[in-house]
Write an enzyme that holds these catalytic residues in place. Structure first.
Site, PDB file in Angstrom:
ATOM      1  N   GLY A  86      -0.213   5.942   1.011  1.00  0.00           N
ATOM      2  CA  GLY A  86       0.940   5.951   1.733  1.00  0.00           C
ATOM      3  C   GLY A  86       1.611   4.649   1.981  1.00  0.00           C
ATOM      4  N   HIS A  87       2.832   4.747   2.559  1.00  0.00           N
ATOM      5  CA  HIS A  87       3.593   3.367   2.998  1.00  0.00           C
ATOM      6  C   HIS A  87       2.999   2.711   4.012  1.00  0.00           C
ATOM      7  CE1 HIS A  87       6.637   5.688   5.456  1.00  0.00           C
ATOM      8  NE2 HIS A  87       5.707   6.200   5.619  1.00  0.00           N
ATOM      9  N   ASN A  88       3.041   1.452   3.854  1.00  0.00           N
ATOM     10  CA  ASN A  88       2.523   0.566   4.828  1.00  0.00           C
ATOM     11  C   ASN A  88       1.088   0.502   5.217  1.00  0.00           C
ATOM     12  OD1 ASN A  88       5.150  -0.106   5.628  1.00  0.00           O
ATOM     13  ND2 ASN A  88       5.229   1.635   6.724  1.00  0.00           N
ATOM     14  N   GLN A  94      13.427   3.392   1.858  1.00  0.00           N
ATOM     15  CA  GLN A  94      12.056   2.517   2.142  1.00  0.00           C
ATOM     16  C   GLN A  94      12.338   1.160   1.216  1.00  0.00           C
ATOM     17  OE1 GLN A  94       9.189   3.929   3.581  1.00  0.00           O
ATOM     18  NE2 GLN A  94      10.835   5.148   4.018  1.00  0.00           N
TER      19      GLN A  94
END
Lengths: 363, 363, 363
Positions: C265-267, C224
């Site tokens: 969470g990511h993004n 990531q």
């Protein structure tokens, strides 16, 4: 991507692919001259990548983005490349043809991350407290203020960030990465090449109590004497907890991936390569098979058995065994609040509704 | 059980029972000679215990395991022992007859755990930062890198692991155990004999905001000036959070047991001997009675009142008061995904379905 | 309120209001002489405040409490004050008339909290490990055992508690407050005036894996490489986690308030002034609009879009986009366990129930 390599550090595309492709993926470079001239400083999505960055197309539905991307190179399947050439003039990017663009992207991302990590300080920080009876392997790094207790063993090339605790008698294999603030209680066993994120706690007491014999309602603690045993290549997310077994071990298989804020109760067994999204709870003694996926915020009751290749949708409460592979769901669909109120009110009458229907049918 | 006592450390069975049975349970040893010769090195389940380990039978459905167990001794009820003798030849294990085998197991497990803990280092680690205005009792141990702030008080024989924080003015009673990485904010009050696990945070700000007067949609923080007050004999799991009150206190009663990753909002009150499984959330100002059990991942809305002896099933959302003792549930049952889809689609029509049924009935 | 100012420290009421009212709220003191004589030592609710404390009435349903409160002063609306005078003899408390009593209470609570915090030690604790290539602003305080890595930047007057990590290249603006044990990974960007509570982890890896090309079921990690970018005036609760983006950034807008044990969470993108109660999970790439509220333990699936001013009830699973402002709910109502069992059993037959109803209607 926020951190780019400097132009001097940036490898050319063929060298980068050669170094990053540790899985031996097949790929071809239809335009080798342009590839050799491209110096790659980072990665990006099709919509954000710049001319010194590599992008990829893994979802055919996004193939329109190939027409406008600013990426210096794109990894895509031979089929997508063929179709692109049929529909349009030669694109500006350097193509990398690979049947598995998403895996190639994963490998490239690992390469860039490795590059970053190799810049981190190595060795044992002078503030770390390492018990003289702990065994520390070769090439181990231990961050500031970490504590390694008596009888702990740290395998070669394992890296431990600041503020970690490796409890008495806990054994870590090789090449693990513990980010800041990971706590391993005593007698935990970890394989090799695992990644644990900040705030993860392995080996806290399972939740076990006996009703007090005086029937006062009080609880007598059942001390948790078992272990946590973690396989190889396991990733455990931030603030996830894995409790130690009551007498035997809580076991996490090889290649298991646990996201953040997951709770694994005592004596649970998770099979190889099973993945769980964030906020999942697995109650005590439940056994989960191999290659399962558990969606976010799903909840598994205790003492259940789930077979291999079982896929649980996010938000689902699993309260009974599941043996057959497949996808399972149990979620109350959201609606506008008033509609929900109207319909939810009927839920308490479902059984009588069915009876009334039967009565009509039998008229 | 991973860590066994060495043969020299292992007590004989009568001595062990005598030392461990701090609750004064009744028990008899029908075979005192064999008991006196058995040196006990650990505990195990019926299926895993070895000849130097004690096991127990608390669930009559597992009585078949008595026939094949390798355990050196087994704790079981007089009735189960009688039935075993009626059905079979004399078993190999040494019997310990006790009307409450599960409680006896709990006490034995505590004894073995105590033995382990007594091996831990005592005293205040030289790296700990203890404010000169903190009061430290007799026999207190404080681990590496822990921070005790001004005005904190630590009662006698309380043990604090590495990386803990005891905030300004926080008061801990006697014989508490804080594992590594427990954070207590300022002005928290804790009774005696509590156990807090790693990552627990007590006294962080409750979630309180007023809409900004400019109607921009922004929020004005309501500083949280209240306390957290914890009773005696409370256990709090890894990564569980208990927020401080807005003005008054968030209160956790005596003997309460909280598993991992539980969230207790500000001004909540939890009655004595209530137990909550992992991942439960209790929103602000809710009051829970005594001797309740809350199943894993249950969610309680704010400003509710739950009476004594209320039992909430795992995964249930409680959104209104519950006064009568009993068990309460609200979980969408899981099903194969396609079946769920088919049935869930009808949920948005339940109200009209009922109307259509009425219409037919009135024909 | 547990901590009172000493009588010498206590300001008189007009001075306190003048100092605390940083938002410029309108207010009047109908009894200025009594106000000037009241020395205020703390705040309390109407039922608990003592004679040296200020209370407030923000909920008209509690106006009866005005008759019996022991508070030295009460903030209330002019309308409530008028009604009180019509119904009763002159109350004992000093009135503070303000159209927004709840906001005034928020400001007064902030004032008392500031007073407490100003007593905390300032400066960089000698045990803190600050990399020589980190940039530390004016008036920064860093607590014991905190670690500031290479290239980190800490803006003026930011306060960092004990056991924090500010990762390599991470940038913090001005006047932030990090409580004990906050972990910021590398390359996180934070605005100004944020408050992060203990155990919060920002910038851990998002959950991204590609199926291994050998079809063994194993997973290949997608490193990531993105960032976490946090706006101004953001509050993040204890043990909340915000993962870094895969390639781009996870973004938390200005004025966002996240309670404890939330997972982002990511993004993910969260719009300005959105507030989430505890235990919420937001899966990867979901975008949430401005001024939304998400109730406790709600779950949002990945890749969704929620518009502005969307309000999700606690415990709701959101699995599809929501564009229109409004309140949305999806919760299985709790019931006595037997009633739930009876009704839940019909859920698996809803679809056939509808068919049977149709059949009857078409007779």
């Amino acid at each position: 991507m926020p951190v780019l390599l400097s132009p001097e550090q940036a490898p050319d595309l063929p060298s980068l692919l050669n170094a990053a492709n540790t899985a031996g993926l097949e790929y071809t470079l239809p335009n080798p001259e342009a590839a050799a001239q491209l110096r790659v400083r980072g990665l990006g999505s099709l919509t954000s990548a710049q001319s010194a960055e590599v992008s990829f197309l893994s979802n055919p539905r996004l193939s329109d983005q190939l027409l406008s991307t600013q990426a210096g190179a794109v990894v895509l399947t031979p089929a997508d490349w063929e179709q692109l050439q049929a529909n349009t003039a030669t694109p500006a990017f350097v193509p990398v043809l690979c049947p598995q663009p998403y895996v190639m992207y994963a490998l490239l991302a690992q390469w860039f991350d490795q590059h970053r990590i190799q810049n981190l300080p190595a060795g044992i920080h002078p503030t770390a407290v390492v018990h003289p009876e702990a065994k520390i392997g070769a090439g181990v790094s231990i961050g500031p203020f970490s504590v390694i207790e008596a009888g702990a063993q740290i395998g070669d090339h394992t890296r431990i960030g600041p503020h970690c605790v490796v409890g008495a008698g806990t054994v870590l294999g090789q090449a693990n990465l513990l980010h800041a603030g990971v706590t391993l209680y005593h007698n935990v066993v970890v394989g090799s090449r695992c990644i644990f994120h900040s705030g993860a706690v392995l080996g806290a007491d399972g939740f076990g109590f006996a009703p007090a014999p005086d029937k006062s309602g009080a609880w007598v603690k059942i001390a948790q004497l078992g272990q946590v045993i973690i396989g190889d290549d396991v990733e455990i997310g931030a603030n996830t907890t894995v409790d130690r077994g009551a007498l035997e071990a809580t076991r996490i298989g090889n290649g298991v991936k646990l996201d953040n804020q997951i709770m694994i109760g005592h004596n649970v067994q998770v099979g190889d390569h099973t993945a769980m999204a964030a906020c999942v709870g697995v109650a005590g003694s439940t056994r989960i098979g191999q290659r399962c996926t558990i969606g976010g915020a799903a909840m598994l009751s205790g003492h259940l058995v789930l077979g291999d290749d079982v896929h649980i949708s996010g938000g689902t409460a699993v309260t009974s065994n599941i043996s057959a592979p497949g996808r399972y769901t149990g979620v109350f669909p959201h609606a506008e609040h008033r509609d929900w109120q109207r319909n939810a009110a009927v839920l308490s009458q479902l059984s009588t509704l069915r009876q009334r229907l039967r009565k009509l049918e039998n008229k």
